[in-house]
Design a protein around this motif. Structure first.
Motif, PDB file in Angstrom:
ATOM      1  N   ALA A 143       0.894  -0.523   0.585  1.00  0.00           N
ATOM      2  CA  ALA A 143       0.433   0.202   0.043  1.00  0.00           C
ATOM      3  C   ALA A 143       0.689   1.230   0.205  1.00  0.00           C
ATOM      4  O   ALA A 143       1.826   1.376   0.919  1.00  0.00           O
ATOM      5  N   PRO A 144       0.641   2.369  -0.869  1.00  0.00           N
ATOM      6  CA  PRO A 144       1.511   3.575  -0.902  1.00  0.00           C
ATOM      7  C   PRO A 144       0.998   4.133   0.680  1.00  0.00           C
ATOM      8  O   PRO A 144       0.282   3.742   1.027  1.00  0.00           O
ATOM      9  N   GLN A 145       1.674   5.070   0.788  1.00  0.00           N
ATOM     10  CA  GLN A 145       1.495   5.970   2.318  1.00  0.00           C
ATOM     11  C   GLN A 145       2.419   7.336   2.069  1.00  0.00           C
ATOM     12  O   GLN A 145       3.369   6.997   1.969  1.00  0.00           O
ATOM     13  N   LEU A 146       2.209   8.295   2.698  1.00  0.00           N
ATOM     14  CA  LEU A 146       2.517   9.593   3.046  1.00  0.00           C
ATOM     15  C   LEU A 146       3.513   9.103   4.644  1.00  0.00           C
ATOM     16  O   LEU A 146       2.940   8.983   5.455  1.00  0.00           O
ATOM     17  N   LEU A 147       4.501   8.576   4.460  1.00  0.00           N
ATOM     18  CA  LEU A 147       6.079   8.940   5.809  1.00  0.00           C
ATOM     19  C   LEU A 147       6.049  10.098   6.161  1.00  0.00           C
ATOM     20  O   LEU A 147       6.984   9.472   7.652  1.00  0.00           O
ATOM     21  N   GLY A 148       5.594  10.924   6.503  1.00  0.00           N
ATOM     22  CA  GLY A 148       5.643  12.354   6.954  1.00  0.00           C
ATOM     23  C   GLY A 148       7.338  12.827   6.481  1.00  0.00           C
ATOM     24  O   GLY A 148       7.864  12.728   5.722  1.00  0.00           O
ATOM     25  N   PRO A 149       7.742  14.454   7.777  1.00  0.00           N
ATOM     26  CA  PRO A 149       8.490  15.057   7.222  1.00  0.00           C
ATOM     27  C   PRO A 149       9.756  15.219   8.401  1.00  0.00           C
ATOM     28  O   PRO A 149       9.576  13.885   9.105  1.00  0.00           O
ATOM     29  N   VAL A 150      10.824  14.865   7.562  1.00  0.00           N
ATOM     30  CA  VAL A 150      12.304  14.610   7.982  1.00  0.00           C
ATOM     31  C   VAL A 150      12.393  16.236   8.398  1.00  0.00           C
ATOM     32  O   VAL A 150      12.763  17.737   7.481  1.00  0.00           O
ATOM     33  N   PRO A 151      13.134  17.082   9.553  1.00  0.00           N
ATOM     34  CA  PRO A 151      13.282  18.542   9.408  1.00  0.00           C
ATOM     35  C   PRO A 151      14.529  19.266   8.885  1.00  0.00           C
ATOM     36  O   PRO A 151      15.180  18.525   9.348  1.00  0.00           O
ATOM     37  N   GLY A 152      14.142  20.370   8.839  1.00  0.00           N
ATOM     38  CA  GLY A 152      15.439  20.977   8.115  1.00  0.00           C
ATOM     39  C   GLY A 152      15.053  22.104   7.809  1.00  0.00           C
ATOM     40  O   GLY A 152      14.403  22.769   7.931  1.00  0.00           O
ATOM     41  N   SER A 153      15.949  22.871   7.513  1.00  0.00           N
ATOM     42  CA  SER A 153      16.298  24.855   7.178  1.00  0.00           C
ATOM     43  C   SER A 153      16.209  24.656   5.885  1.00  0.00           C
ATOM     44  O   SER A 153      17.407  23.830   5.553  1.00  0.00           O
ATOM     45  N   GLY A 154      16.033  25.600   5.561  1.00  0.00           N
ATOM     46  CA  GLY A 154      16.065  25.660   3.488  1.00  0.00           C
ATOM     47  C   GLY A 154      16.593  24.586   2.805  1.00  0.00           C
ATOM     48  O   GLY A 154      15.541  23.708   3.315  1.00  0.00           O
ATOM     49  N   THR A 155      17.221  24.948   1.521  1.00  0.00           N
ATOM     50  CA  THR A 155      17.095  23.831   0.984  1.00  0.00           C
ATOM     51  C   THR A 155      17.882  22.745   1.140  1.00  0.00           C
ATOM     52  O   THR A 155      18.259  22.628   1.999  1.00  0.00           O
ATOM     53  N   VAL A 156      17.219  21.666   0.063  1.00  0.00           N
ATOM     54  CA  VAL A 156      18.265  20.414   0.484  1.00  0.00           C
ATOM     55  C   VAL A 156      18.710  19.595  -0.593  1.00  0.00           C
ATOM     56  O   VAL A 156      17.359  19.844  -1.868  1.00  0.00           O
ATOM     57  N   VAL A 157      19.933  19.052  -0.081  1.00  0.00           N
ATOM     58  CA  VAL A 157      20.484  17.691  -1.494  1.00  0.00           C
ATOM     59  C   VAL A 157      20.072  16.277  -0.873  1.00  0.00           C
ATOM     60  O   VAL A 157      20.655  15.600   0.612  1.00  0.00           O
ATOM     61  N   VAL A 158      19.469  16.048  -2.042  1.00  0.00           N
ATOM     62  CA  VAL A 158      19.199  14.278  -1.279  1.00  0.00           C
ATOM     63  C   VAL A 158      19.667  13.741  -2.266  1.00  0.00           C
ATOM     64  O   VAL A 158      20.261  13.945  -3.946  1.00  0.00           O
ATOM     65  N   ALA A 159      20.566  12.578  -1.683  1.00  0.00           N
ATOM     66  CA  ALA A 159      21.307  11.226  -2.614  1.00  0.00           C
ATOM     67  C   ALA A 159      20.275  10.443  -2.180  1.00  0.00           C
ATOM     68  O   ALA A 159      20.690   9.605  -0.943  1.00  0.00           O
ATOM     69  N   THR A 160      20.164   9.469  -2.815  1.00  0.00           N
ATOM     70  CA  THR A 160      19.810   7.960  -3.017  1.00  0.00           C
ATOM     71  C   THR A 160      20.730   6.750  -3.282  1.00  0.00           C
ATOM     72  O   THR A 160      21.531   7.121  -3.868  1.00  0.00           O
ATOM     73  N   SER A 161      20.445   5.774  -2.414  1.00  0.00           N
ATOM     74  CA  SER A 161      21.993   4.572  -2.711  1.00  0.00           C
ATOM     75  C   SER A 161      20.479   3.257  -3.378  1.00  0.00           C
ATOM     76  O   SER A 161      19.245   4.026  -4.644  1.00  0.00           O
ATOM     77  N   ALA A 162      20.786   2.650  -3.614  1.00  0.00           N
ATOM     78  CA  ALA A 162      20.759   1.501  -4.870  1.00  0.00           C
ATOM     79  C   ALA A 162      19.348   0.625  -4.938  1.00  0.00           C
ATOM     80  O   ALA A 162      18.608   0.338  -4.986  1.00  0.00           O
ATOM     81  N   ASN A 163      18.902   0.293  -3.884  1.00  0.00           N
ATOM     82  CA  ASN A 163      17.711  -0.688  -3.049  1.00  0.00           C
ATOM     83  C   ASN A 163      17.423  -0.001  -2.033  1.00  0.00           C
ATOM     84  O   ASN A 163      17.641   0.654  -0.958  1.00  0.00           O
ATOM     85  N   ALA A 164      15.957   0.109  -2.328  1.00  0.00           N
ATOM     86  CA  ALA A 164      14.426   1.035  -1.097  1.00  0.00           C
ATOM     87  C   ALA A 164      14.797   0.144  -0.274  1.00  0.00           C
ATOM     88  O   ALA A 164      14.244   1.164   0.858  1.00  0.00           O
ATOM     89  N   THR A 165      14.951  -0.641   0.255  1.00  0.00           N
ATOM     90  CA  THR A 165      14.674  -1.273   1.651  1.00  0.00           C
ATOM     91  C   THR A 165      16.150  -1.789   2.106  1.00  0.00           C
ATOM     92  O   THR A 165      16.614  -2.267   2.830  1.00  0.00           O
TER      93      THR A 165
END
Length: 433
Positions: A143-165
């Protein structure tokens, strides 16, 4: 504003999807080029979980998720107010997930959408993903879902890895200098948990997940980014595991390892057996093209593309550890390497056209009509435009007309479908990859 749309009868769309696979199922071919690649590539990209052994036991399974026979490709759309929707690319089913804070940017690893907002990062779980075992794949849905926030200020740089689990997702907040590593295993179970949050000097940096930890940028006394340091799972810097990387900008996880762009080339980080190794791949001598700062590819492939300013694009082959510079006649806005058998490179240009190049010799193979002319001319709309490439198709959202175009980039760059989404696709990504 009235939306333009192309109406595709559902029965026909399903038939086409089943016949051509990539239009909706998009199954990637296993990577069998190098004997013994499987374990090394998985460890290098940080795809192992603490409860998975070297044979890959677990294969990305999560309690309550269903393993299925084919990729569950969906489009996830987010409008300017934060309303989130999904479209199943196989059967056309649409759903709305709810609302988040208004977005300003979106990054995806093929399952989650990490949405930049004024309050930090909101995480959308599409509930569909592919687990890459290199020589074969496993496909899941829940089931898809909205997991919620991660707090932070200003812009953010996101970097992902190979597998989601497994592994982590890196966040870096330049305004505060906070480097955050999220726990992907916890995300896969519906929990937002930080493995670490490290305070550094405020700077334009990044947190790139690698194995159980992450690479984090470091600055000198003058505030200039000079190197990347490996931090373990609790955020502690590991002595001796660092590499010079002036003006570090841009990162991607390839089939081989983690790439971080530098002013003079790139750092390639691997973690065979859990031990990080960092090496430098310099630009070719005599090339003065602008450096690569935004790497993109078909998820998990060895080769990544990046713009070279407005002069063309770079291709970085992380397996061969070399660069190729391809000048172009038209300034490009985005570029991604398919890294398929024909080495297609797909780009969006400043006129709103989709262009396809040969990664072998750099020649232009085809170009579309100016599909996104209005969107690329408007900086506010352009901020949400994204080009995503899978094995058979490319997808690009057009906020001006409210559709997502599905592009046959391996043929004549025709628009295979123009898809309406349940919420306006001011921002979007393809999930299930």
């Amino acid at each position: 504003m009235q939306k333009s749309r192309t109406i595709v009868p559902l029965a026909f769309a399903v038939a086409v999807a089943l016949a051509f696979g990539g239009c909706a199922s998009g199954t990637d071919e296993p990577d069998t080029e190098t004997a013994g690649t499987t374990a090394a590539a998985e460890k290098s990209a940080g795809s192992e979980s603490p409860d998975e052994d070297d044979t890959g036991a677990g294969h990305g399974a999560v309690e309550g998720a269903e393993e299925v026979a084919e990729p569950q490709l969906h489009l996830v759309s987010i409008d300017g107010d934060g309303a989130v929707g999904m479209v199943d690319l196989l059967d056309g089913t649409q759903s709305e997930l709810g609302g988040i804070d208004p977005p300003s940017a979106v990054t995806s690893d093929g399952r989650y959408l990490f949405v930049e907002t004024a309050m930090g990062v909101e995480i959308v779980d599409s509930g569909v993903w592919t687990w890459d075992h290199v020589d074969h794949f496993h496909f899941y849905r829940t089931a898809p879902q909205l997991l919620g926030p991660v707090p932070g200020s200003g812009t953010v740089v996101v970097a992902t890895s190979a597998n989601a689990t497994t592994g982590g997702t890196g966040l870096f907040f330049p305004e505060s200098g906070e480097a955050v590593l999220l726990d992907n295993q916890a995300l896969s179970r519906g929990r937002v948990e930080e493995l670490f949050r490290v305070e550094t000097d405020p700077h334009e940096g990044l947190t790139a997940p690698l194995a159980e930890g992450a690479l984090v940028t470091s600055v000198d006394d003058a505030g200039a980014v000079t190197e990347v340091l490996y931090h373990d799972a609790d955020g502690t810097p590991v002595d001796g595991v660092s590499a010079p990387c002036p003006d570090a900008t841009g990162t991607i996880t390839s089939r081989v390892g983690v790439v971080v762009g530098c002013a003079d080339g790139a750092v390639l980080a691997t973690a065979d057996g859990g031990e990080p190794t960092l090496e430098h791949i310099r630009y070719p001598e005599g090339t003065d093209a602008p450096p690569a700062t935004d790497f993109r590819n078909r998820k998990g492939r060895p080769t990544a593309a990046a713009l070279a300013g407005d002069t063309g694009f770079w291709l970085l082959d992380t397996r061969e550890k070399n660069w190729q510079y391809v000048p172009t006649d038209q300034p490009l806005l985005q570029v991604s390497a398919s890294d398929d058998a024909d080495e297609h490179v797909v780009a969006l240009d400043g006129e709103g056209r989709i262009r396809v190049y040969s990664g072998e010799d750099g020649t232009e193979l085809a170009a579309s009509e100016p599909l996104l002319a209005k969107a690329v001319a408007d900086p506010e709309m352009l901020a949400g435009v994204d080009l995503v490439v899978d094995r058979e198709r490319a997808y690009v959202n057009d906020p001006a007309t409210g559709v997502v175009h599905e592009i046959d980039y391996r043929g004549d760059v025709r628009v295979a479908r123009s898809l309406e989404t349940p919420t306006a696709p001011d921002f979007f990504s393809e999930a299930g990859r």
